[in-house]
Scaffold this motif. Structure first.
Motif, short mmCIF file in Angstrom:
data_model
loop_
_atom_site.label_atom_id
_atom_site.label_comp_id
_atom_site.label_asym_id
_atom_site.label_seq_id
_atom_site.Cartn_x
_atom_site.Cartn_y
_atom_site.Cartn_z
N ARG A 136 -19.50 42.24 84.92
CA ARG A 136 -20.62 41.30 84.92
C ARG A 136 -21.89 41.95 85.46
O ARG A 136 -22.97 41.81 84.89
CB ARG A 136 -20.28 40.07 85.78
N TYR A 147 -23.60 44.53 83.10
CA TYR A 147 -24.35 43.89 82.02
C TYR A 147 -25.65 43.27 82.56
O TYR A 147 -26.73 43.46 82.01
CB TYR A 147 -23.50 42.82 81.34
N ASP A 148 -25.54 42.58 83.67
CA ASP A 148 -26.72 41.87 84.19
C ASP A 148 -27.82 42.83 84.66
O ASP A 148 -29.00 42.48 84.62
CB ASP A 148 -26.32 40.96 85.36
N VAL A 166 -24.75 37.26 89.81
CA VAL A 166 -24.29 37.95 88.61
C VAL A 166 -23.27 37.07 87.90
O VAL A 166 -22.40 36.47 88.54
CB VAL A 166 -23.66 39.34 88.92
N ARG A 219 -26.78 37.46 82.25
CA ARG A 219 -28.18 37.72 82.62
C ARG A 219 -28.94 36.45 82.99
O ARG A 219 -30.15 36.35 82.81
CB ARG A 219 -28.93 38.47 81.50
N THR A 220 -28.21 35.48 83.54
CA THR A 220 -28.84 34.22 83.93
C THR A 220 -29.92 34.45 84.97
O THR A 220 -30.94 33.75 84.99
CB THR A 220 -27.76 33.26 84.47
N GLU A 232 -31.63 37.36 85.44
CA GLU A 232 -32.36 38.62 85.20
C GLU A 232 -33.80 38.55 85.69
O GLU A 232 -34.38 39.56 86.09
CB GLU A 232 -32.34 38.98 83.71
#
Ligand SMILES: [Zn+2]
Length: 469
Positions: free
Chosen positions: A255, A258-259, A308, A312-313, A315
């Motif tokens: 996670r 990616y984030d 995280v 990407r909430t 980001e």
């Protein structure tokens, strides 16, 4: 616990924080938002912190070597330190008897130190560190989840004394070295570059050096077990390649990776907008704890596991903390009163990033934020919000709207030149709102000064200028 060996480190250029004069010291201290933190009696050149942490016991053994310069004749030296026990202290090699007054450590000197004289303090201390009670809740040193046996530091604005003796002013900036001993198998991360890692029996010492200069509240130490990733990005303003390093608990790797993956892209676009990246490295550290907010610790921002999710909430917060490295960390606050210079800029950086990646434009976000602000009571001057309101969301959003109003007034070319010029003029230093208004006035004095006055010093929300086509 065994200690790290001392190694000679290459010192960065001497960086001199702002000096106070004897005549205005009392007045300057009194007008600060948190006058019980920090002193204008001296300014700090460097902190060299030897720290041994025992995760099983939760104890910290510390030895701080602090180089400073007297800004007035000193009969005693004051530092901020909360909770921990001081067992010995020296000034310029001479043993002194430390005194404590609440969260102040007072070191008497045998012969007064003359104004302008450099001196060195050595302080042995330790105990079980923990967060300190502040008007903003319990902040500073804290432990993470039991399984990780880790620790974190999220000290903004008043938590630095929870783990080392310091002059806790945002404008007393210094060079830092951390020599941290932890059991083998545990990791230690701190600000700046890892310059040495050496094993000694059952322990390992991690040495970090950061020329900074850095305010105490942005100093950070993270211990525990992490997965590390490095990334490379190009500073588009200089062509320099900078290596970033992220760290997170192994179970969050997928996670977090990616984030955080667009940090190199942020780095490249931000160096175009804001100018040269001011430090030697950068990275995000995700800790095994829930945090209310991430914190922009210098070169090593901290995020909670709740920030995280593999989607990407959050980001925008990744962008926000990176923007702070220019605005907030490299250009620091003269006092917490000027917090909009940190949070308005970092929030506007979020909006710029959204526009850059093709989501909502900064103009769309600014107009939505303006409507929200307009429905709130008009009681806040963001250039002087009051000590209890420095983290009020109106400071963030009206601060960002202020910058958007400037952008609409000046046009993009002059606006981004103004942002780059602001960092260039105050890089490594500290500044206040008056300095920003004077700086902006150089770009278009008649147009800009009334705009900034209305946004920063008036309570009533001014209208946003019309959007540019
Ligand atoms: Zn922020």
């Amino acid at each position: 616990m065994t200690w790290c060996s001392r190694r000679t480190l290459i010192r960065g250029a001497a960086l001199v924080p702002l000096a106070a004069t004897a005549a205005d010291e009392g007045a300057r201290q009194a007008e600060r938002y948190f006058p019980s933190h920090g002193t204008y009696g001296h300014r700090t050149l460097s902190y060299d912190l030897h720290l041994a942490y025992d995760p099983a016991a939760g104890t910290l053994d510390g030895r701080a070597r602090i180089q400073a310069v007297a800004d007035r004749p000193l009969r005693q030296v004051e530092l901020d330190l909360a909770g921990l026990t001081v067992h010995d202290a020296r000034i310029d090699g001479a043993v002194v008897g430390p005194g404590r007054k609440r969260n102040k450590l007072v070191l008497p000197v045998r012969r007064p130190i003359a104004a302008g004289t450099p001196f060195t303090m050595e302080i042995g201390y330790g105990g079980r560190p923990g967060p300190v009670r502040t008007p903003f809740g319990q902040i500073g040193w804290d432990r993470t989840g039991d399984a990780n046996e880790g620790t974190l530091v999220a000290a903004q604005p008043l938590g630095a004394p929870s783990w080392f003796p310091c002059n806790d002013r945002p404008d007393d900036k210094a060079e830092f070295t951390f020599r941290v001993t932890v059991p083998r198998g545990h990791h230690a991360l701190a600000n700046g570059a890892l310059v040495d890692r050496s094993r000694r029996g059952p322990t390992e010492c991690w040495t970090y050096h950061h020329p900074g200069p850095m305010a105490p509240y942005l100093a950070a130490l993270y211990t525990g077990r992490f997965t590390h990733d490095t990334w490379e990005a190009r500073d588009t303003s200089t062509g320099r390649r900078v290596t970033g390093r992220d760290a997170y608990p192994t179970y969050l790797s997928r996670r977090a990776r990616y984030d955080l993956a667009r940090q190199p892209a942020m780095f490249e676009v931000f160096t175009g907008w804001f100018g040269p990246y001011p430090f030697e490295t950068y990275g995000a550290v995700v800790v095994d704890a829930e945090l209310d907010q991430p914190v922009e610790n210098q070169t090593a921002s901290v995020f909670g596991r709740n920030h995280v999710d593999g989607a990407r909430t959050w980001e925008t917060l990744v962008a926000h903390e990176l923007v702070h490295q220019w605005y907030g960390n490299s250009v620091s606050l003269r006092d917490w009163r000027d917090i909009w210079l940190n949070e308005g800029f970092a929030t506007y950086g979020e909006w710029l990033w959204s526009e850059h990646i093709g989501e909502d434009s900064a103009d769309t976000i600014a107009r939505a934020a303006w409507h929200t602000l307009a429905r709130r009571p008009q009681r806040l001057r963001i250039a002087d919000p009051g000590p209890d309101r420095i983290f009020d969301d109106r400071v963030y959003n009206r601060g960002a709207c202020t910058l958007h109003a400037l952008r609409l007034t000046l046009g993009d070319d002059r606006f981004f030149a103004l942002l780059r010029g602001w960092h260039h003029a105050h890089r490594g230093g500290s500044a206040d709102t008056a300095a920003f208004i004077a700086h902006a006035g150089r770009y278009a004095p008649t147009a800009v000064e009334p705009v900034l006055h209305a946004w920063l010093h008036e309570k009533q929300l001014p209208p946003l200028p019309p959007a540019r086509s």
